[in-house]
Design an enzyme around this catalytic site. Structure first.
Site, mmCIF file in Angstrom:
data_model
loop_
_atom_site.group_PDB
_atom_site.id
_atom_site.type_symbol
_atom_site.label_atom_id
_atom_site.label_comp_id
_atom_site.label_asym_id
_atom_site.label_seq_id
_atom_site.Cartn_x
_atom_site.Cartn_y
_atom_site.Cartn_z
ATOM 1 N N CYS A 261 7.762 -7.349 2.926
ATOM 2 C CA CYS A 261 8.287 -7.099 4.277
ATOM 3 C C CYS A 261 9.798 -6.907 4.345
ATOM 4 O O CYS A 261 10.277 -5.834 4.724
ATOM 5 C CB CYS A 261 7.867 -8.244 5.204
ATOM 6 S SG CYS A 261 6.092 -8.320 5.522
ATOM 7 N N LYS A 264 11.552 -3.836 2.521
ATOM 8 C CA LYS A 264 11.103 -2.562 3.082
ATOM 9 C C LYS A 264 11.557 -2.398 4.529
ATOM 10 O O LYS A 264 12.013 -1.321 4.934
ATOM 11 C CB LYS A 264 9.575 -2.486 2.986
ATOM 12 C CG LYS A 264 8.962 -1.220 3.564
ATOM 13 C CD LYS A 264 7.494 -1.107 3.176
ATOM 14 C CE LYS A 264 6.641 -2.180 3.804
ATOM 15 N NZ LYS A 264 6.435 -1.976 5.255
#
Length: 437
Positions: A261, A264
């Site tokens: 998470c 990105k």
């Protein structure tokens, strides 16, 4: 009871689909990977997540959870279609939406009645409308449908708990009708509902993860200053965290964030800002700090030994965090190649992510199944992940098998007083070094 088709059996799709089944819905999880679906039908779970395997088997046995490669049929039979496919980061930092687009196209081809199409994948602002336009164009407007953004907020290692006890459900929808349907779906979770437009819901996800990443990079920058002035970052974080405006979570100094998470999403948010002409200096600094922090361990090792060629180091933990086999953007992916490139030998102990780690490191390192064997006759122990086995380690026994009583701790697992008492040379993050000399 609602009929759900969850497209994508990765981390988000499998966990979400299983939990929706657990609260009483009929859920079909779909994937184009035939082997993956066959494995799931046989109870073989493709990811490690505490409690997930048992919950999958329970709901399959009760007839509430099914797996199929027939995506088209699952879509036609569903009331609600969840898009939970990957959105990997492209080289320029932008989220790659090819899989989302492919699912939207398939929905358009098989739209046989009113459906609520829900984006569960983390997607850039504007993706909801993009999905809506693809479905409308492909279907030719023959059937009504709505699109909803319902982002996930799962922590790897506690995803089941996070879903069954979610703090909030964000629902951005193209109509009040669709928002009400998804709100009703979430009622058994007894959570706070936030309704919004599509764009706001999409931004909430990115803004949330970027803020948490900012806290991590902030405390790591503070940690680096603490080392230079002789302060202890754990005490600094404790004092900060007691302020209710700040809070104590995500103020643990270390060697940076990783996983699926934060890396990105921060890069994607930076790309979104650039695409609209905004120079987002803060989030750019967050990313740069995190990249820098991952090299701190190598610098500390070189500071202790100078030349590391020919030396052997025992690494504890390879995954980006405990209780997961996720190696995405794990600090080990930068630290270990640095050490090997300098001519060092590496032995590693990793209880969960060993197979995933082998895909990255191959036979360039030695994999050991016993933590004490990992430390046997090493020049130093290096802690990269604060796995439970670290805290269970008998430091007296560890010292007996190590060539040198040296620990480089990237996760601040041990107290300075304890390490001094036991006679270790101990280097951690944002705290004064300990030396027995």
């Amino acid at each position: 009871m609602k009929k759900l088709a969850v497209i994508g059996t990765g981390y988000v799709g499998l966990v979400s689909g299983t939990c929706f089944a657990e609260i009483g819905n009929a859920v079909t999880c779909c994937d184009i990977d035939e082997q993956k679906i066959n494995n799931l039908k046989n109870g073989v779970i493709p990811i490690f997540e505490p409690g997930l395997e048992a919950l999958v088997k329970k709901n399959v046995k009760e007839g509430k959870l099914h797996f199929t490669n027939d995506v088209a049929l699952a879509m036609k039979q569903a009331d609600i279609i969840y898009i939970a496919v990957g959105t990997p980061m492209a080289e320029n930092g932008e989220a790659n939406l090819q899989y989302v687009d492919a699912v939207a196209n398939t929905i358009g081809e098989n739209l046989n009645s009113y459906k609520v199409v829900v984006n569960k994948s983390t997607v850039p602002v504007g993706t909801g409308k993009r999905v809506y336009n693809i479905i409308k164009e492909v279907s030719g407007g023959a059937q009504e449908f709505d699109v909803v953004s319902n982002p996930e907020f799962l922590r790897e290692g506690s995803a089941i708990t996070d879903t069954m006890n979610m703090e909030r459900a964000v629902i951005g929808a193209t109509s009040e009708k669709a928002a009400s349907i998804i709100e009703d779906l979430h009622k058994p979770f007894d959570t706070t509902i936030i309704k919004s437009d599509l764009e706001s819901a999409e931004m909430i996800k990115y803004a949330s993860n970027a803020f948490l990443a900012t806290k991590i990079s902030f405390i790591n920058d503070i940690a680096n200053i603490c080392e230079k002035v002789g302060a202890d970052v754990t005490k600094v974080a404790e004092g900060m965290g007691l302020d209710s405006r700040i809070g104590s979570k995500f103020l643990k100094a270390g060697i940076g964030y990783g996983g699926s998470c934060f890396p990105k999403d921060t890069s994607a948010l930076l790309h979104i800002a650039h695409s609209v002409g905004y120079d987002f200096k803060l989030i750019e600094a967050v990313i740069n700090t995190n990249d820098f922090q991952k090299h701190q361990v190598t610098q500390k090792v070189q500071g202790v030994f100078g030349e590391v060629k020919g030396r052997t180091f025992g690494i504890i933990g390879l995954a980006f965090k405990p209780n997961t086999d996720d190696m995405r953007d794990a600090p080990s992916l930068k630290i270990i190649p640095d050490l090997v490139g300098l001519g060092a030998n590496v032995k590693a102990f990793e209880p969960i992510a060993k197979q995933e780690a082998f895909k990255h490191f191959g036979d360039t390192i030695q994999y050991v199944d016993d933590i004490y064997e990992t430390l046997n006759d090493v020049d130093a122990c290096i802690v990269l992940t604060d796995i439970p086995e670290v805290f269970e380690l008998d430091l007296r026994d560890a010292k007996k098998v190590m060539r040198n009583p040296i620990i480089i701790d990237g996760r601040n697992c041990f107290s300075l007083e304890q390490m001094k008492e036991l006679g270790y040379i101990y280097h951690s993050i944002g705290r004064p070094p300990v030396s027995y000399k």
